[in-house]
Scaffold this motif. Structure first.
Motif, PDB file in Angstrom:
ATOM      1  N   LEU A   1      -5.924  -6.121   8.647  1.00 25.27           N
ATOM      2  CA  LEU A   1      -4.892  -5.164   9.023  1.00 25.27           C
ATOM      3  C   LEU A   1      -4.598  -5.357  10.499  1.00 25.27           C
ATOM      4  O   LEU A   1      -5.472  -5.765  11.264  1.00 25.27           O
ATOM      5  N   ARG A   2      -3.375  -5.042  10.887  1.00 26.74           N
ATOM      6  CA  ARG A   2      -3.046  -5.019  12.304  1.00 26.74           C
ATOM      7  C   ARG A   2      -2.556  -3.631  12.672  1.00 26.74           C
ATOM      8  O   ARG A   2      -1.560  -3.159  12.123  1.00 26.74           O
ATOM      9  N   LEU A   3      -3.257  -3.012  13.586  1.00 23.97           N
ATOM     10  CA  LEU A   3      -2.836  -1.730  14.107  1.00 23.97           C
ATOM     11  C   LEU A   3      -1.979  -1.943  15.338  1.00 23.97           C
ATOM     12  O   LEU A   3      -2.190  -2.881  16.105  1.00 23.97           O
ATOM     13  N   SER A   4      -1.029  -1.044  15.510  1.00 24.70           N
ATOM     14  CA  SER A   4      -0.180  -1.054  16.697  1.00 24.70           C
ATOM     15  C   SER A   4      -0.247   0.313  17.364  1.00 24.70           C
ATOM     16  O   SER A   4      -0.450   1.329  16.700  1.00 24.70           O
ATOM     17  N   CYS A   5      -0.052   0.304  18.641  1.00 20.84           N
ATOM     18  CA  CYS A   5      -0.019   1.558  19.397  1.00 20.84           C
ATOM     19  C   CYS A   5       1.160   1.463  20.358  1.00 20.84           C
ATOM     20  O   CYS A   5       1.145   0.648  21.288  1.00 20.84           O
ATOM     21  N   ALA A   6       2.160   2.271  20.115  1.00 25.86           N
ATOM     22  CA  ALA A   6       3.350   2.287  20.952  1.00 25.86           C
ATOM     23  C   ALA A   6       3.211   3.364  22.019  1.00 25.86           C
ATOM     24  O   ALA A   6       2.801   4.491  21.727  1.00 25.86           O
ATOM     25  N   ALA A   7       3.566   3.009  23.228  1.00 22.64           N
ATOM     26  CA  ALA A   7       3.457   3.936  24.358  1.00 22.64           C
ATOM     27  C   ALA A   7       4.823   4.249  24.928  1.00 22.64           C
ATOM     28  O   ALA A   7       5.697   3.388  24.980  1.00 22.64           O
ATOM     29  N   SER A   8       4.968   5.480  25.358  1.00 24.61           N
ATOM     30  CA  SER A   8       6.200   5.860  26.029  1.00 24.61           C
ATOM     31  C   SER A   8       6.040   5.629  27.522  1.00 24.61           C
ATOM     32  O   SER A   8       4.941   5.424  28.027  1.00 24.61           O
ATOM     33  N   GLY A   9       7.150   5.669  28.237  1.00 21.08           N
ATOM     34  CA  GLY A   9       7.064   5.564  29.685  1.00 21.08           C
ATOM     35  C   GLY A   9       7.284   4.155  30.189  1.00 21.08           C
ATOM     36  O   GLY A   9       7.092   3.177  29.471  1.00 21.08           O
ATOM     37  N   ARG A  10       7.660   4.060  31.461  1.00 15.55           N
ATOM     38  CA  ARG A  10       7.995   2.765  32.045  1.00 15.55           C
ATOM     39  C   ARG A  10       6.834   2.131  32.777  1.00 15.55           C
ATOM     40  O   ARG A  10       6.976   1.044  33.321  1.00 15.55           O
ATOM     41  N   THR A  11       5.700   2.822  32.793  1.00 13.55           N
ATOM     42  CA  THR A  11       4.573   2.296  33.555  1.00 13.55           C
ATOM     43  C   THR A  11       3.428   1.858  32.658  1.00 13.55           C
ATOM     44  O   THR A  11       2.275   1.853  33.075  1.00 13.55           O
ATOM     45  N   PHE A  12       3.742   1.485  31.440  1.00 13.49           N
ATOM     46  CA  PHE A  12       2.716   1.092  30.478  1.00 13.49           C
ATOM     47  C   PHE A  12       1.824   0.005  31.042  1.00 13.49           C
ATOM     48  O   PHE A  12       0.609   0.011  30.830  1.00 13.49           O
ATOM     49  N   SER A  13       2.398  -0.919  31.765  1.00 11.52           N
ATOM     50  CA  SER A  13       1.617  -2.045  32.280  1.00 11.52           C
ATOM     51  C   SER A  13       0.595  -1.618  33.332  1.00 11.52           C
ATOM     52  O   SER A  13      -0.246  -2.418  33.730  1.00 11.52           O
TER      53      SER A  13
ATOM     54  N   ASP B   1       1.505  -6.263  24.562  1.00 12.89           N
ATOM     55  CA  ASP B   1       2.796  -6.803  24.956  1.00 12.89           C
ATOM     56  C   ASP B   1       3.426  -5.762  25.868  1.00 12.89           C
ATOM     57  O   ASP B   1       3.971  -4.752  25.400  1.00 12.89           O
ATOM     58  N   ASN B   2       3.336  -5.978  27.159  1.00 14.78           N
ATOM     59  CA  ASN B   2       3.832  -4.984  28.101  1.00 14.78           C
ATOM     60  C   ASN B   2       5.353  -4.836  28.048  1.00 14.78           C
ATOM     61  O   ASN B   2       5.883  -3.781  28.371  1.00 14.78           O
ATOM     62  N   ALA B   3       6.036  -5.872  27.625  1.00 12.43           N
ATOM     63  CA  ALA B   3       7.493  -5.766  27.496  1.00 12.43           C
ATOM     64  C   ALA B   3       7.879  -4.828  26.362  1.00 12.43           C
ATOM     65  O   ALA B   3       8.967  -4.243  26.382  1.00 12.43           O
ATOM     66  N   LYS B   4       6.993  -4.681  25.395  1.00  9.62           N
ATOM     67  CA  LYS B   4       7.254  -3.803  24.254  1.00  9.62           C
ATOM     68  C   LYS B   4       6.461  -2.504  24.321  1.00  9.62           C
ATOM     69  O   LYS B   4       6.487  -1.707  23.379  1.00  9.62           O
ATOM     70  N   ASN B   5       5.729  -2.308  25.416  1.00  6.53           N
ATOM     71  CA  ASN B   5       4.907  -1.090  25.561  1.00  6.53           C
ATOM     72  C   ASN B   5       3.995  -0.879  24.361  1.00  6.53           C
ATOM     73  O   ASN B   5       3.844   0.243  23.860  1.00  6.53           O
ATOM     74  N   THR B   6       3.376  -1.946  23.914  1.00  4.59           N
ATOM     75  CA  THR B   6       2.584  -1.866  22.698  1.00  4.59           C
ATOM     76  C   THR B   6       1.262  -2.594  22.867  1.00  4.59           C
ATOM     77  O   THR B   6       1.220  -3.678  23.472  1.00  4.59           O
ATOM     78  N   VAL B   7       0.225  -2.012  22.308  1.00  6.16           N
ATOM     79  CA  VAL B   7      -1.069  -2.667  22.228  1.00  6.16           C
ATOM     80  C   VAL B   7      -1.422  -2.802  20.749  1.00  6.16           C
ATOM     81  O   VAL B   7      -1.055  -1.949  19.931  1.00  6.16           O
ATOM     82  N   TYR B   8      -2.106  -3.891  20.428  1.00  5.02           N
ATOM     83  CA  TYR B   8      -2.409  -4.207  19.040  1.00  5.02           C
ATOM     84  C   TYR B   8      -3.913  -4.322  18.825  1.00  5.02           C
ATOM     85  O   TYR B   8      -4.665  -4.626  19.757  1.00  5.02           O
TER      86      TYR B   8
END
Length: 118
Positions: free
Chosen positions: A17-29, A72-79
Protein backbone atom coordinates in the motif's frame (compact mmCIF):
# COMPACT_ATOMS: atom_id res chain seq x y z
CA UNK A 1 -0.14 23.40 8.79
CA UNK A 2 -3.07 21.05 8.28
CA UNK A 3 -2.51 17.44 7.34
CA UNK A 4 -4.70 14.80 5.76
CA UNK A 5 -3.59 11.21 5.41
CA UNK A 6 -5.21 8.82 2.99
CA UNK A 7 -4.56 5.61 1.10
CA UNK A 8 -5.30 3.06 3.79
CA UNK A 9 -7.33 -0.04 3.19
CA UNK A 10 -7.49 -3.81 3.42
CA UNK A 11 -4.61 -5.81 1.99
CA UNK A 12 -3.43 -9.39 2.25
CA UNK A 13 -0.21 -10.45 3.93
CA UNK A 14 2.69 -9.74 1.61
CA UNK A 15 0.85 -7.01 -0.23
CA UNK A 16 1.64 -3.33 -0.64
CA UNK A 17 0.00 0.00 0.00
CA UNK A 18 1.09 3.58 -0.46
CA UNK A 19 -0.10 6.15 2.01
CA UNK A 20 -0.14 9.83 1.19
CA UNK A 21 -0.31 12.83 3.44
CA UNK A 22 -1.32 16.14 1.91
CA UNK A 23 -0.40 19.33 3.72
CA UNK A 24 -1.86 22.77 3.46
CA UNK A 25 0.17 25.94 3.48
CA UNK A 26 3.06 27.34 1.49
CA UNK A 27 5.78 26.42 3.93
CA UNK A 28 5.53 22.65 3.73
CA UNK A 29 9.18 22.38 2.81
CA UNK A 30 10.09 23.87 6.20
CA UNK A 31 8.75 20.88 8.10
CA UNK A 32 10.32 17.57 8.82
CA UNK A 33 7.63 14.93 8.53
CA UNK A 34 6.89 11.64 10.15
CA UNK A 35 4.56 8.68 10.05
CA UNK A 36 3.27 7.02 13.19
CA UNK A 37 0.85 4.20 13.81
CA UNK A 38 -1.44 3.01 16.54
CA UNK A 39 -2.61 -0.56 16.69
CA UNK A 40 -5.78 -1.48 18.61
CA UNK A 41 -5.17 -1.33 22.32
CA UNK A 42 -1.61 -0.06 21.93
CA UNK A 43 0.20 3.24 22.13
CA UNK A 44 1.10 5.29 19.09
CA UNK A 45 4.49 4.29 17.73
CA UNK A 46 6.98 5.95 15.44
CA UNK A 47 7.25 4.45 11.96
CA UNK A 48 9.41 6.71 9.80
CA UNK A 49 10.61 10.28 9.41
CA UNK A 50 12.11 12.46 6.72
CA UNK A 51 13.92 15.78 6.87
CA UNK A 52 12.56 18.91 5.24
CA UNK A 53 14.78 18.42 2.20
CA UNK A 54 14.23 14.70 1.95
CA UNK A 55 17.93 13.95 2.20
CA UNK A 56 17.70 11.94 5.39
CA UNK A 57 15.25 9.33 6.55
CA UNK A 58 14.85 7.21 9.66
CA UNK A 59 12.81 4.06 10.28
CA UNK A 60 11.60 1.97 13.15
CA UNK A 61 13.37 -1.38 13.21
CA UNK A 62 10.09 -3.18 12.63
CA UNK A 63 9.64 -1.62 9.18
CA UNK A 64 13.20 -1.23 7.93
CA UNK A 65 13.65 -2.69 4.49
CA UNK A 66 9.88 -2.86 3.90
CA UNK A 67 8.66 0.73 4.19
CA UNK A 68 9.95 3.81 2.41
CA UNK A 69 9.15 7.40 3.29
CA UNK A 70 9.48 10.11 0.67
CA UNK A 71 8.20 13.58 -0.01
CA UNK A 72 7.39 15.90 -2.89
CA UNK A 73 7.64 19.47 -1.68
CA UNK A 74 6.19 20.79 -4.92
CA UNK A 75 3.03 18.83 -4.18
CA UNK A 76 3.04 19.41 -0.40
CA UNK A 77 2.84 15.68 0.06
CA UNK A 78 4.68 13.02 1.99
CA UNK A 79 4.35 9.33 1.18
CA UNK A 80 4.79 6.02 2.91
CA UNK A 81 5.31 3.09 0.58
CA UNK A 82 4.61 -0.12 2.49
CA UNK A 83 5.70 -3.44 1.03
CA UNK A 84 5.69 -7.00 2.35
CA UNK A 85 2.94 -6.10 4.75
CA UNK A 86 2.32 -8.27 7.79
CA UNK A 87 -0.73 -8.65 10.04
CA UNK A 88 1.20 -6.83 12.78
CA UNK A 89 1.31 -3.75 10.54
CA UNK A 90 -2.43 -3.38 11.05
CA UNK A 91 -3.00 0.02 12.63
CA UNK A 92 -4.27 3.51 12.13
CA UNK A 93 -1.47 5.45 10.45
CA UNK A 94 -0.94 9.14 11.15
CA UNK A 95 1.27 11.70 9.50
CA UNK A 96 2.78 14.50 11.51
CA UNK A 97 4.81 17.64 10.95
CA UNK A 98 7.45 19.10 13.19
CA UNK A 99 7.95 22.60 14.42
CA UNK A 100 10.50 23.91 11.87
CA UNK A 101 14.04 23.45 13.08
CA UNK A 102 13.09 20.86 15.68
CA UNK A 103 11.93 17.26 15.92
CA UNK A 104 8.89 18.26 17.94
CA UNK A 105 5.86 16.80 16.15
CA UNK A 106 3.34 19.52 16.77
CA UNK A 107 0.93 19.02 13.89
CA UNK A 108 -1.07 15.86 13.33
CA UNK A 109 -3.46 14.73 10.68
CA UNK A 110 -6.37 12.35 10.90
CA UNK A 111 -5.30 8.79 10.60
CA UNK A 112 -5.96 6.29 7.89
CA UNK A 113 -6.66 2.65 8.71
CA UNK A 114 -4.49 -0.09 7.31
CA UNK A 115 -5.67 -3.65 7.81
CA UNK A 116 -3.49 -6.58 6.80
CA UNK A 117 -5.29 -9.89 6.64
CA UNK A 118 -3.50 -13.17 7.28
Amino acid sequence: VQLQAFGGGLVQTGGSLRLSCAASGRTFSSYAMGWFRQAPGKERDFVASITWSGDSTHYADSVKGRFTISRDNAKNTVYLQMNSLKPEDTAVYYCAATVPGTWNYAYWGRGTLVTVSS
